[in-house]
Write a protein that holds these residues in place. Structure first.
Motif, PDB file in Angstrom:
ATOM      1  N   SER A  69       8.704  -4.270 -18.889  1.00 34.58           N
ATOM      2  CA  SER A  69       7.270  -4.499 -18.676  1.00 34.58           C
ATOM      3  C   SER A  69       7.032  -5.362 -17.435  1.00 34.58           C
ATOM      4  CB  SER A  69       6.601  -5.040 -19.931  1.00 34.58           C
ATOM      5  OG  SER A  69       6.799  -6.406 -20.070  1.00 34.58           O
ATOM      6  N   ALA A  70       8.000  -6.208 -17.110  1.00 32.24           N
ATOM      7  CA  ALA A  70       7.880  -6.944 -15.845  1.00 32.24           C
ATOM      8  C   ALA A  70       7.924  -5.980 -14.657  1.00 32.24           C
ATOM      9  CB  ALA A  70       8.989  -7.987 -15.726  1.00 32.24           C
ATOM     10  N   LEU A  71       8.735  -4.951 -14.788  1.00 30.71           N
ATOM     11  CA  LEU A  71       8.885  -3.978 -13.695  1.00 30.71           C
ATOM     12  C   LEU A  71       7.733  -2.969 -13.651  1.00 30.71           C
ATOM     13  CD1 LEU A  71      12.719  -3.181 -13.972  1.00 30.71           C
ATOM     14  CD2 LEU A  71      11.590  -4.708 -12.334  1.00 30.71           C
ATOM     15  N   ALA A  72       6.974  -2.893 -14.727  1.00 34.29           N
ATOM     16  CA  ALA A  72       5.944  -1.866 -14.841  1.00 34.29           C
ATOM     17  C   ALA A  72       4.660  -2.222 -14.116  1.00 34.29           C
ATOM     18  CB  ALA A  72       5.655  -1.587 -16.308  1.00 34.29           C
ATOM     19  N   ARG A  75       6.766  -5.131  -8.484  1.00 30.31           N
ATOM     20  CA  ARG A  75       7.869  -4.395  -7.853  1.00 30.31           C
ATOM     21  C   ARG A  75       7.869  -4.639  -6.354  1.00 30.31           C
ATOM     22  NH1 ARG A  75       6.136  -0.379 -11.209  1.00 30.31           N
ATOM     23  NH2 ARG A  75       5.405   0.924  -9.507  1.00 30.31           N
ATOM     24  N   SER A  76       6.678  -4.755  -5.788  1.00 27.79           N
ATOM     25  CA  SER A  76       6.592  -5.015  -4.364  1.00 27.79           C
ATOM     26  C   SER A  76       7.132  -6.407  -4.039  1.00 27.79           C
ATOM     27  CB  SER A  76       5.139  -4.868  -3.929  1.00 27.79           C
ATOM     28  OG  SER A  76       5.027  -4.953  -2.531  1.00 27.79           O
ATOM     29  N   ILE A  77       6.850  -7.361  -4.903  1.00 27.19           N
ATOM     30  CA  ILE A  77       7.388  -8.710  -4.734  1.00 27.19           C
ATOM     31  C   ILE A  77       8.918  -8.672  -4.774  1.00 27.19           C
ATOM     32  CG2 ILE A  77       7.638 -10.946  -5.895  1.00 27.19           C
ATOM     33  CD1 ILE A  77       4.658 -10.692  -6.705  1.00 27.19           C
ATOM     34  N   LEU A  78       9.448  -7.921  -5.705  1.00 29.32           N
ATOM     35  CA  LEU A  78      10.905  -7.808  -5.812  1.00 29.32           C
ATOM     36  C   LEU A  78      11.494  -7.177  -4.553  1.00 29.32           C
ATOM     37  CD1 LEU A  78      11.308  -6.699  -9.536  1.00 29.32           C
ATOM     38  CD2 LEU A  78      11.761  -8.961  -8.544  1.00 29.32           C
ATOM     39  N   ALA A  79      10.789  -6.167  -4.035  1.00 26.40           N
ATOM     40  CA  ALA A  79      11.256  -5.507  -2.812  1.00 26.40           C
ATOM     41  C   ALA A  79      11.316  -6.512  -1.667  1.00 26.40           C
ATOM     42  CB  ALA A  79      10.347  -4.346  -2.459  1.00 26.40           C
ATOM     43  N   ARG A  80      10.293  -7.350  -1.598  1.00 21.93           N
ATOM     44  CA  ARG A  80      10.294  -8.390  -0.564  1.00 21.93           C
ATOM     45  C   ARG A  80      11.446  -9.365  -0.760  1.00 21.93           C
ATOM     46  NH1 ARG A  80      11.458 -11.732   1.868  1.00 21.93           N
ATOM     47  NH2 ARG A  80      10.408 -13.243   3.232  1.00 21.93           N
ATOM     48  N   LEU A  81      11.675  -9.754  -1.991  1.00 19.85           N
ATOM     49  CA  LEU A  81      12.729 -10.729  -2.270  1.00 19.85           C
ATOM     50  C   LEU A  81      14.125 -10.139  -2.113  1.00 19.85           C
ATOM     51  CD1 LEU A  81      11.200 -12.666  -5.306  1.00 19.85           C
ATOM     52  CD2 LEU A  81      11.344 -13.395  -2.912  1.00 19.85           C
ATOM     53  N   ALA A  82      14.212  -8.816  -2.123  1.00 17.93           N
ATOM     54  CA  ALA A  82      15.512  -8.188  -1.890  1.00 17.93           C
ATOM     55  C   ALA A  82      15.975  -8.444  -0.461  1.00 17.93           C
ATOM     56  CB  ALA A  82      15.430  -6.692  -2.154  1.00 17.93           C
ATOM     57  N   ASN A 122       0.806  -1.210   0.000  1.00 17.78           N
ATOM     58  CA  ASN A 122       0.000   0.000   0.000  1.00 17.78           C
ATOM     59  C   ASN A 122       0.849   1.274   0.000  1.00 17.78           C
ATOM     60  OD1 ASN A 122      -1.979  -1.972   1.980  1.00 17.78           O
ATOM     61  ND2 ASN A 122      -2.663  -1.171   0.006  1.00 17.78           N
ATOM     62  N   LYS A 123       2.125   1.110   0.191  1.00 16.57           N
ATOM     63  CA  LYS A 123       3.025   2.274   0.169  1.00 16.57           C
ATOM     64  C   LYS A 123       4.255   1.920  -0.631  1.00 16.57           C
ATOM     65  CE  LYS A 123       1.944   4.699   4.470  1.00 16.57           C
ATOM     66  NZ  LYS A 123       2.579   5.330   5.648  1.00 16.57           N
ATOM     67  N   GLN A 124       3.980   1.684  -1.927  1.00 15.41           N
ATOM     68  CA  GLN A 124       5.075   1.176  -2.723  1.00 15.41           C
ATOM     69  C   GLN A 124       5.975   2.253  -3.263  1.00 15.41           C
ATOM     70  OE1 GLN A 124       3.157  -1.234  -5.617  1.00 15.41           O
ATOM     71  NE2 GLN A 124       2.281  -2.421  -3.965  1.00 15.41           N
ATOM     72  N   ASP A 125       7.184   1.801  -3.612  1.00 19.02           N
ATOM     73  CA  ASP A 125       8.104   2.595  -4.409  1.00 19.02           C
ATOM     74  C   ASP A 125       8.525   3.880  -3.729  1.00 19.02           C
ATOM     75  OD1 ASP A 125       5.871   1.714  -6.933  1.00 19.02           O
ATOM     76  OD2 ASP A 125       7.701   0.675  -6.408  1.00 19.02           O
ATOM     77  N   ILE A 126       8.325   3.962  -2.453  1.00 17.72           N
ATOM     78  CA  ILE A 126       8.805   5.119  -1.728  1.00 17.72           C
ATOM     79  C   ILE A 126       9.724   4.627  -0.614  1.00 17.72           C
ATOM     80  CG2 ILE A 126       8.133   7.285  -0.634  1.00 17.72           C
ATOM     81  CD1 ILE A 126       5.146   6.202  -1.539  1.00 17.72           C
ATOM     82  N   PRO A 127      10.857   4.030  -1.030  1.00 13.73           N
ATOM     83  CA  PRO A 127      11.753   3.502  -0.014  1.00 13.73           C
ATOM     84  C   PRO A 127      12.251   4.646   0.857  1.00 13.73           C
ATOM     85  CG  PRO A 127      12.600   3.061  -2.257  1.00 13.73           C
ATOM     86  CD  PRO A 127      11.398   3.939  -2.384  1.00 13.73           C
ATOM     87  N   SER A 128      12.233   4.430   2.127  1.00 15.91           N
ATOM     88  CA  SER A 128      12.600   5.503   3.036  1.00 15.91           C
ATOM     89  C   SER A 128      14.109   5.731   3.036  1.00 15.91           C
ATOM     90  CB  SER A 128      12.137   5.159   4.450  1.00 15.91           C
ATOM     91  OG  SER A 128      12.420   3.824   4.770  1.00 15.91           O
TER      92      SER A 128
END
Lengths: 122, 122
Positions: free
Chosen positions: B11-14, B19-26, A116-122
């Motif tokens: 397009s995968a990143l779009a 992107r949230s899944i990738l953030a989690r996997l990071a 719900n708060k994506q892409d805004i890494p702190s």
DNA sequence: CATGTACTTAACCGTATAGTTATATAACCG
DNA sequence: CGGTTATATAACTATACGGTTAAGTACATG
């Protein structure tokens, strides 16, 4: 249809025709006719691609007589670049001690995993 | 359907879910169940997103008992980052003499505008 | 004012995408 | 073996996307 800015930018960039148009515009302004020429495609098709790029804020339209020249606006690319920086260490395969340390730091306040708060890494 | 690698990555990143899944996997490996939890979405939906990410080479699937944990592979992001570098000077609005000079250089051997040889700036 | 040039928009079409529910597969566990 | 857990696949639906042709708009010019 995801409407957030980053998604819009990325999906605008996710097409080789549109990237080629941007490459042309990086050289300088161009008319729709000029932009259409290199492609095996009708002008309305290019016009649609231009609209996608314009909606993503990647180009701007000006006006000169009956021409509607487009100009590159790379601004939104900066956001993509900055977002990607979050992952740089993941593709730079530095498997040494320092890297492990940096990765550890990353683990403390790294990414926003809240959908719900994506892409805004702190 | 553009099949070139860069288009596939972009397009995968779009998509914000991906992107949230990738953030989690990071942060580290995660099972499909874990990856599904944060979202108001069924597991098959996430499974599809994972397939898109996997096809783009952004994640890899491993195997542990009945689990199929996914791991981040940021490699393709590097290509995006490098492609974006072509445009950096366009978003860094340095309108001074040096910038003009660099822009002039750019005009000599800048981007590949040939739609048949895209995304391989020399 | 009529014609040509430079687009833009509308209507349409085929395919892709993103979700759903229901069913299938695979591994573990008692 | 039988049930449970974890995940994948199939079938379906609705909407988006990328192209087309044809018609509409806007400015320039003889």
């Amino acid at each position: 249809m995801p409407t957030d800015t980053l998604s819009q930018t990325l999906s605008a960039l996710a097409d080789p025709t549109r990237r080629s148009i941007l490459a042309r515009l990086a050289i300088g302004e161009a008319s729709v006719t000029e932009l259409t020429e290199p492609f095996d495609m009708t002008m309305p098709a290019i016009s649609k691609h231009l609209k996608v790029l314009e909606n993503a804020g990647l180009i701007v339209r000006s006006k000169s007589a009956q021409w509607r020249p487009r100009k590159l606006n790379a601004g939104p690319m900066k956001d993509v670049s900055e977002w990607l920086e979050n992952y740089r260490q993941h593709w730079e395969e530095r498997l040494d001690r320092l890297d492990a340390y940096l990765t550890e730091l990353q683990h403390h306040e790294p990414f926003n995993t809240d959908p719900n708060k994506q892409d805004i890494p702190s």
